[in-house]
Scaffold this motif. Structure first.
Motif, PDB file in Angstrom:
ATOM      1  N   SER A  67      38.322  -0.232  76.119  1.00 41.38           N
ATOM      2  CA  SER A  67      38.583   0.972  75.275  1.00 41.38           C
ATOM      3  C   SER A  67      38.387   2.150  75.844  1.00 41.38           C
ATOM      4  CB  SER A  67      37.364   0.528  74.108  1.00 41.38           C
ATOM      5  OG  SER A  67      36.240   0.641  74.782  1.00 41.38           O
ATOM      6  N   PHE A  95      34.821  -2.571  70.901  1.00 38.63           N
ATOM      7  CA  PHE A  95      34.652  -1.633  69.725  1.00 38.63           C
ATOM      8  C   PHE A  95      33.283  -1.108  70.034  1.00 38.63           C
ATOM      9  CE2 PHE A  95      38.011  -4.011  67.632  1.00 38.63           C
ATOM     10  CZ  PHE A  95      38.849  -3.086  67.486  1.00 38.63           C
ATOM     11  N   GLU A  96      32.287  -1.396  71.117  1.00 44.93           N
ATOM     12  CA  GLU A  96      31.341  -0.586  71.682  1.00 44.93           C
ATOM     13  C   GLU A  96      31.591   0.728  72.020  1.00 44.93           C
ATOM     14  OE1 GLU A  96      27.897  -3.708  72.580  1.00 44.93           O
ATOM     15  OE2 GLU A  96      29.394  -3.694  74.012  1.00 44.93           O
ATOM     16  N   ARG A  97      31.184   1.873  71.570  1.00 46.84           N
ATOM     17  CA  ARG A  97      31.401   3.193  72.008  1.00 46.84           C
ATOM     18  C   ARG A  97      31.086   3.287  73.794  1.00 46.84           C
ATOM     19  NH1 ARG A  97      33.619   6.532  67.925  1.00 46.84           N
ATOM     20  NH2 ARG A  97      33.344   8.162  69.425  1.00 46.84           N
ATOM     21  N   SER A 110      35.530   6.942  74.824  1.00 49.41           N
ATOM     22  CA  SER A 110      35.844   5.900  73.705  1.00 49.41           C
ATOM     23  C   SER A 110      37.519   6.082  73.281  1.00 49.41           C
ATOM     24  CB  SER A 110      35.284   5.612  72.399  1.00 49.41           C
ATOM     25  OG  SER A 110      33.964   5.312  72.999  1.00 49.41           O
ATOM     26  N   TRP A 113      39.121   5.233  67.600  1.00 47.96           N
ATOM     27  CA  TRP A 113      39.452   4.465  66.420  1.00 47.96           C
ATOM     28  C   TRP A 113      38.678   3.157  66.555  1.00 47.96           C
ATOM     29  CZ3 TRP A 113      41.689  -0.228  67.777  1.00 47.96           C
ATOM     30  CH2 TRP A 113      42.301  -0.407  69.110  1.00 47.96           C
ATOM     31  N   ASP A 114      38.534   2.474  65.422  1.00 50.82           N
ATOM     32  CA  ASP A 114      37.716   1.283  65.473  1.00 50.82           C
ATOM     33  C   ASP A 114      38.442   0.170  64.761  1.00 50.82           C
ATOM     34  OD1 ASP A 114      37.939   2.054  62.656  1.00 50.82           O
ATOM     35  OD2 ASP A 114      35.681   2.629  62.266  1.00 50.82           O
ATOM     36  N   GLU A 115      37.665  -1.062  64.400  1.00 48.06           N
ATOM     37  CA  GLU A 115      38.624  -2.018  63.989  1.00 48.06           C
ATOM     38  C   GLU A 115      39.160  -2.028  62.477  1.00 48.06           C
ATOM     39  OE1 GLU A 115      37.899  -6.874  63.946  1.00 48.06           O
ATOM     40  OE2 GLU A 115      36.481  -5.682  64.072  1.00 48.06           O
TER      41      GLU A 115
END
Length: 275
Positions: A67, A95-97, A110, A113-115
């Motif tokens: 990521s 998805f951990e920053r 990062s 964006w996320d899930e």
């Protein structure tokens, strides 16, 4: 026939219509499946695909190796432009920053964006753990053994968890393997867990020899001793095609060109390898 084209890479190529920047994005087409591997840092990989006449509409999967922004941030541009794929593959923990420690501060590295964004954009997300065959002869690998102690991760790389900032071990990073008539082709994004750790883990899980290696090896921050050890191991493994790029670093590429001879090639934006 297997075709791999660099839609984004740090280095310019002979096609001056293309944009190069720090990042990686590869289009993989084996005649039966089309996979977008990594999305670069922004929308320029989409621009390059258009300049190269490569269709981004009819994909079978998107795979993002990890990521960090230079591999994953371009996914937002890709999704917001209306492109879709049946599945988005990431590693467990993607998805951990992620950050780089900078004195008392932290630079956010990062994806941006996320899930929830991926799902809302129409991309089913599948988090990969261990080894998963996603199509016949095409597998994703995660959970690499850390047997090579010299393959250390710079202390500046950290991630944010419920416990606060902790060293980033890049356990989320994944690599892709493709079975060819000559053996396995391995595609790596940055190889933060260590390229030898990754190659050894994949080799031990398969009866096939490793025929080709393409991608980033993050040797850019390694000393010459570690680079020499890595290239010597690649040579000893008898890997026939070695295309180092992105975060491998000029020193590693120069040493690999000298040691590996015709087996080595530079992969720049717009370049295609055909097997």
């Amino acid at each position: 026939m297997l075709r791999i084209t660099a839609l984004m890479e740090n280095s310019p190529s002979g096609n001056k219509a293309l944009i190069n920047e720090h990042g990686l994005s590869l289009m993989i087409d084996d005649g039966s499946h089309r996979i977008l591997f990594d999305c670069g840092a922004g929308s320029h990989f989409i621009y390059n695909a258009h300049r190269l006449g490569i269709d981004l509409d009819n994909l079978d999967a998107v795979v993002i190796s990890h990521s960090h922004y230079d591999h994953a941030a371009g996914f937002r541009d890709f999704a917001e432009a209306g492109y879709r794929a049946p599945v988005l593959y990431v590693g467990e923990g993607f998805f951990e920053r992620k950050y780089a420690r900078k004195g008392l501060g932290y630079s956010d590295l990062s994806a941006g964006w996320d899930e929830r964004f991926a799902l809302a954009s129409g991309f089913p997300v599948r988090a990969v753990k261990d080894c998963v065959e996603i199509f016949p002869g095409i597998s994703l690998h995660q959970g690499f053994r850390r047997a090579h102690r010299e393959e250390t991760i710079p202390e500046r790389f950290v991630k944010e968890t419920a416990r606060g900032f902790v060293p980033d071990d890049f356990s989320d990073e994944i690599a892709l393997s493709i079975k060819t008539g000559n053996g396995l082709m391995i595609i790596a994004g940055c190889a933060h867990p260590g390229i030898m750790n990754m190659l050894d883990t994949i080799r031990d899980s398969s009866a096939d020899r490793i025929y080709a290696l393409i991608g980033g090896t993050h040797l850019v921050e390694a000393d010459e001793g570690r680079i020499e050890s890595c290239i010597s191991a690649i040579k000893a493994m008898g890997i026939s095609i070695v295309g180092l790029c992105h975060c491998s670093g000029e020193t590693a590429e120069t040493m690999a060109r000298k040691r590996l001879g015709d087996a080595f090639f530079d992969l720049s934006v717009g370049d295609t390898i055909i097997i």
